[in-house]
Design an enzyme around this catalytic site. Sequence first.
Site, PDB file in Angstrom:
ATOM      1  N   ARG A 168       0.821  -1.237   0.000  1.00  0.00           N
ATOM      2  CA  ARG A 168       0.000   0.000   0.000  1.00  0.00           C
ATOM      3  C   ARG A 168       0.843   1.270   0.000  1.00  0.00           C
ATOM      4  O   ARG A 168       0.379   2.343   0.411  1.00  0.00           O
ATOM      5  CB  ARG A 168      -0.993   0.026   1.160  1.00  0.00           C
ATOM      6  CG  ARG A 168      -1.965  -1.124   1.124  1.00  0.00           C
ATOM      7  CD  ARG A 168      -3.278  -0.760   1.769  1.00  0.00           C
ATOM      8  NE  ARG A 168      -4.217  -1.855   1.617  1.00  0.00           N
ATOM      9  CZ  ARG A 168      -4.524  -2.719   2.570  1.00  0.00           C
ATOM     10  NH1 ARG A 168      -3.972  -2.612   3.756  1.00  0.00           N
ATOM     11  NH2 ARG A 168      -5.384  -3.671   2.347  1.00  0.00           N
ATOM     12  N   LYS A 219       2.277  11.409 -11.348  1.00  0.00           N
ATOM     13  CA  LYS A 219       1.436  10.523 -12.158  1.00  0.00           C
ATOM     14  C   LYS A 219       2.208   9.243 -12.432  1.00  0.00           C
ATOM     15  O   LYS A 219       3.348   9.280 -12.889  1.00  0.00           O
ATOM     16  CB  LYS A 219       1.081  11.181 -13.491  1.00  0.00           C
ATOM     17  CG  LYS A 219      -0.081  12.121 -13.399  1.00  0.00           C
ATOM     18  CD  LYS A 219      -0.538  12.530 -14.791  1.00  0.00           C
ATOM     19  CE  LYS A 219      -1.715  13.469 -14.730  1.00  0.00           C
ATOM     20  NZ  LYS A 219      -2.068  13.985 -16.066  1.00  0.00           N
ATOM     21  N   GLU A 239       7.799  18.144 -24.846  1.00  0.00           N
ATOM     22  CA  GLU A 239       7.153  18.468 -23.559  1.00  0.00           C
ATOM     23  C   GLU A 239       7.625  19.832 -23.031  1.00  0.00           C
ATOM     24  O   GLU A 239       6.881  20.515 -22.335  1.00  0.00           O
ATOM     25  CB  GLU A 239       7.413  17.367 -22.529  1.00  0.00           C
ATOM     26  CG  GLU A 239       6.848  15.982 -22.911  1.00  0.00           C
ATOM     27  CD  GLU A 239       5.339  15.839 -22.688  1.00  0.00           C
ATOM     28  OE1 GLU A 239       4.663  16.825 -22.388  1.00  0.00           O
ATOM     29  OE2 GLU A 239       4.843  14.692 -22.844  1.00  0.00           O
ATOM     30  N   LYS A 272       5.653  23.341 -14.208  1.00  0.00           N
ATOM     31  CA  LYS A 272       4.877  22.159 -13.814  1.00  0.00           C
ATOM     32  C   LYS A 272       4.590  22.174 -12.316  1.00  0.00           C
ATOM     33  O   LYS A 272       3.473  21.853 -11.889  1.00  0.00           O
ATOM     34  CB  LYS A 272       5.600  20.874 -14.219  1.00  0.00           C
ATOM     35  CG  LYS A 272       4.761  19.663 -13.869  1.00  0.00           C
ATOM     36  CD  LYS A 272       4.932  18.497 -14.776  1.00  0.00           C
ATOM     37  CE  LYS A 272       3.934  17.403 -14.393  1.00  0.00           C
ATOM     38  NZ  LYS A 272       4.130  16.173 -15.134  1.00  0.00           N
ATOM     39  N   GLU A 297      -5.526  16.572 -10.865  1.00  0.00           N
ATOM     40  CA  GLU A 297      -6.131  16.873 -12.166  1.00  0.00           C
ATOM     41  C   GLU A 297      -7.653  16.978 -12.115  1.00  0.00           C
ATOM     42  O   GLU A 297      -8.375  16.318 -12.862  1.00  0.00           O
ATOM     43  CB  GLU A 297      -5.695  15.827 -13.206  1.00  0.00           C
ATOM     44  CG  GLU A 297      -5.851  16.361 -14.636  1.00  0.00           C
ATOM     45  CD  GLU A 297      -5.237  15.465 -15.678  1.00  0.00           C
ATOM     46  OE1 GLU A 297      -4.002  15.293 -15.658  1.00  0.00           O
ATOM     47  OE2 GLU A 297      -5.979  14.935 -16.502  1.00  0.00           O
ATOM     48  N   ARG A 301      -4.678  21.253 -14.126  1.00  0.00           N
ATOM     49  CA  ARG A 301      -3.594  20.325 -14.514  1.00  0.00           C
ATOM     50  C   ARG A 301      -3.853  19.672 -15.871  1.00  0.00           C
ATOM     51  O   ARG A 301      -2.916  19.280 -16.566  1.00  0.00           O
ATOM     52  CB  ARG A 301      -3.391  19.241 -13.431  1.00  0.00           C
ATOM     53  CG  ARG A 301      -2.231  18.323 -13.770  1.00  0.00           C
ATOM     54  CD  ARG A 301      -1.753  17.489 -12.618  1.00  0.00           C
ATOM     55  NE  ARG A 301      -0.669  16.622 -13.048  1.00  0.00           N
ATOM     56  CZ  ARG A 301       0.068  15.873 -12.252  1.00  0.00           C
ATOM     57  NH1 ARG A 301      -0.158  15.890 -10.959  1.00  0.00           N
ATOM     58  NH2 ARG A 301       1.030  15.119 -12.735  1.00  0.00           N
ATOM     59  N   ASN A 307      -1.995  18.411 -20.635  1.00  0.00           N
ATOM     60  CA  ASN A 307      -2.300  17.384 -21.625  1.00  0.00           C
ATOM     61  C   ASN A 307      -2.587  17.979 -23.003  1.00  0.00           C
ATOM     62  O   ASN A 307      -3.194  17.315 -23.842  1.00  0.00           O
ATOM     63  CB  ASN A 307      -3.512  16.567 -21.158  1.00  0.00           C
ATOM     64  CG  ASN A 307      -3.066  15.357 -20.375  1.00  0.00           C
ATOM     65  OD1 ASN A 307      -2.755  14.325 -20.942  1.00  0.00           O
ATOM     66  ND2 ASN A 307      -3.010  15.509 -19.072  1.00  0.00           N
ATOM     67  N   HIS A 311      -2.312  15.834 -26.012  1.00  0.00           N
ATOM     68  CA  HIS A 311      -2.069  14.458 -25.571  1.00  0.00           C
ATOM     69  C   HIS A 311      -3.187  13.492 -25.993  1.00  0.00           C
ATOM     70  O   HIS A 311      -2.932  12.302 -26.156  1.00  0.00           O
ATOM     71  CB  HIS A 311      -1.889  14.394 -24.047  1.00  0.00           C
ATOM     72  CG  HIS A 311      -0.530  14.835 -23.591  1.00  0.00           C
ATOM     73  ND1 HIS A 311       0.061  16.018 -23.995  1.00  0.00           N
ATOM     74  CD2 HIS A 311       0.390  14.238 -22.772  1.00  0.00           C
ATOM     75  CE1 HIS A 311       1.256  16.132 -23.425  1.00  0.00           C
ATOM     76  NE2 HIS A 311       1.481  15.070 -22.690  1.00  0.00           N
ATOM     77  N   HIS A 350      -1.794  10.413 -27.609  1.00  0.00           N
ATOM     78  CA  HIS A 350      -1.955   9.075 -27.022  1.00  0.00           C
ATOM     79  C   HIS A 350      -2.609   8.123 -28.028  1.00  0.00           C
ATOM     80  O   HIS A 350      -2.287   6.928 -28.068  1.00  0.00           O
ATOM     81  CB  HIS A 350      -2.808   9.142 -25.747  1.00  0.00           C
ATOM     82  CG  HIS A 350      -2.063   9.709 -24.567  1.00  0.00           C
ATOM     83  ND1 HIS A 350      -2.690  10.071 -23.404  1.00  0.00           N
ATOM     84  CD2 HIS A 350      -0.749   9.959 -24.369  1.00  0.00           C
ATOM     85  CE1 HIS A 350      -1.791  10.536 -22.541  1.00  0.00           C
ATOM     86  NE2 HIS A 350      -0.607  10.477 -23.109  1.00  0.00           N
ATOM     87  N   HIS A 361       6.743   8.447 -26.944  1.00  0.00           N
ATOM     88  CA  HIS A 361       5.675   9.287 -26.372  1.00  0.00           C
ATOM     89  C   HIS A 361       5.845  10.760 -26.799  1.00  0.00           C
ATOM     90  O   HIS A 361       4.900  11.387 -27.286  1.00  0.00           O
ATOM     91  CB  HIS A 361       5.690   9.158 -24.847  1.00  0.00           C
ATOM     92  CG  HIS A 361       4.777  10.113 -24.168  1.00  0.00           C
ATOM     93  ND1 HIS A 361       3.407  10.069 -24.312  1.00  0.00           N
ATOM     94  CD2 HIS A 361       5.030  11.175 -23.356  1.00  0.00           C
ATOM     95  CE1 HIS A 361       2.858  11.054 -23.622  1.00  0.00           C
ATOM     96  NE2 HIS A 361       3.815  11.735 -23.025  1.00  0.00           N
TER      97      HIS A 361
HETATM   98  N1  GLY Z   1       2.234  14.891 -18.009  1.00  0.00           N
HETATM   99  C1  GLY Z   1       1.058  15.559 -17.619  1.00  0.00           C
HETATM  100  C2  GLY Z   1       0.888  15.658 -16.139  1.00  0.00           C
HETATM  101  O1  GLY Z   1       1.773  15.287 -15.394  1.00  0.00           O
HETATM  102  O2  GLY Z   1      -0.127  16.104 -15.691  1.00  0.00           O
END
Ligand code: GLY
Length: 374
Positions: free
Chosen positions: A124, A146, A188, A230, A240, A244, A248, A251, A255, A269
């Site tokens: 956990r 993330k 990025e 960031k 998010e 946040r 993206n 993305h 993706h 990516h």
């Molecule tokens: N890579 C996008 C984020 O960390 O929210």
Amino acid sequence: MGAPTVINVDLGERSYDIVIGSGLLKQAHAYLNTCLKGKRVAIITDENVSTLHLKTLEDALGGWGLSLETIILPAGERQKSFDVLQNVLDRLLNAKFSRSDTLIAFGGGVIGDLTGFAASILKRGCGFIQIPTTLLAQVDSSVGGKTAINTPAGKNLVGAFYQPSLVLTDTDMLATLPNRQLKAGYAEILKYGLINDREFFDWLDEYGTKILAGDKVAQSHAIAKSCQAKAAIVREDEREQGVRALLNLGHTFGHALEAKGGYSDLLLHGEAISAGMLMAFEYGREIGICDGQDVDRLRAHLEKLKMPVLNTLDVDIISDPDHLFDFMMQDKKNMDTNMTLILAREIGESYIEPNADQTSVKEFLRRACARTGK
Ligand code: GLY
């Protein structure tokens, strides 16, 4: 180079530092020491990084009474799978890892995402430190907590928010990074200019070539600037629920391209994100919300730096636009049957569209893929 730059990600009891500088790997113990609670430490890395840098890290951590376990995985996005995750967890459990022990993600985004997810579920939650070795991981994926694996249904669909207790970024790692990986990371960096910082985009338009040519001063500035941007967004919206999602930008398109490429070496990516961000701008122009001159400016910038765009991608990735659309419908940001997209009105002004018009997205994909003439 001078003293390291330290950026704090301020998240209350989950706060941590991002330490950015040259020659930090050799001194890893000095930086990691206060974050290591137990004696067991696992370095999880890939074959490329281990060949080049593992000995330096093992030497830095050796001789301090730690019990080191090293797990070396093949390189590549396909490692972000249930099978590999289970394998890693089994090895850690066999080695008797406890909650107070620590996993170090020593690699790029794939290693960081997989290791972070393993750390979040091992008993956990155990200790977790990021030592990112690619430009992409240094400017984005190692920061913000993330973690995830991929499934056949799409990218990063199973995961957790789990913050590291330290991000140690040695900029010297970039000297051995292939140009393809530098470009993937550059996408990025560019993202931060596009979402809310036009001045940074202007700076990148001037210095982007230097970053890709290996200029250390330009690289360090871009890494620090990206991490500051960031950290500010993650502080405001760790899980998010709102702002946040701007991180993206492009993305959802990207993706889908990655999923269509089967997460293979065909498309990294960051390469998918480079193409995906331009698609977001071009889709925006098509539906009349994005400044046309800025779309042209972004395309010119990407082409000047020979960054991937839709028409430079492998034909298999763009041969079936409706399949791309299906992948976009699986995106995590989507609510109910609505499609969420991050779009931009201009460079430096992005926004969240929670209910994109799916018919126009589908038509855009069909036209954009046909235009490539492949
Ligand atoms: N890579 C996008 C984020 O960390 O929210």
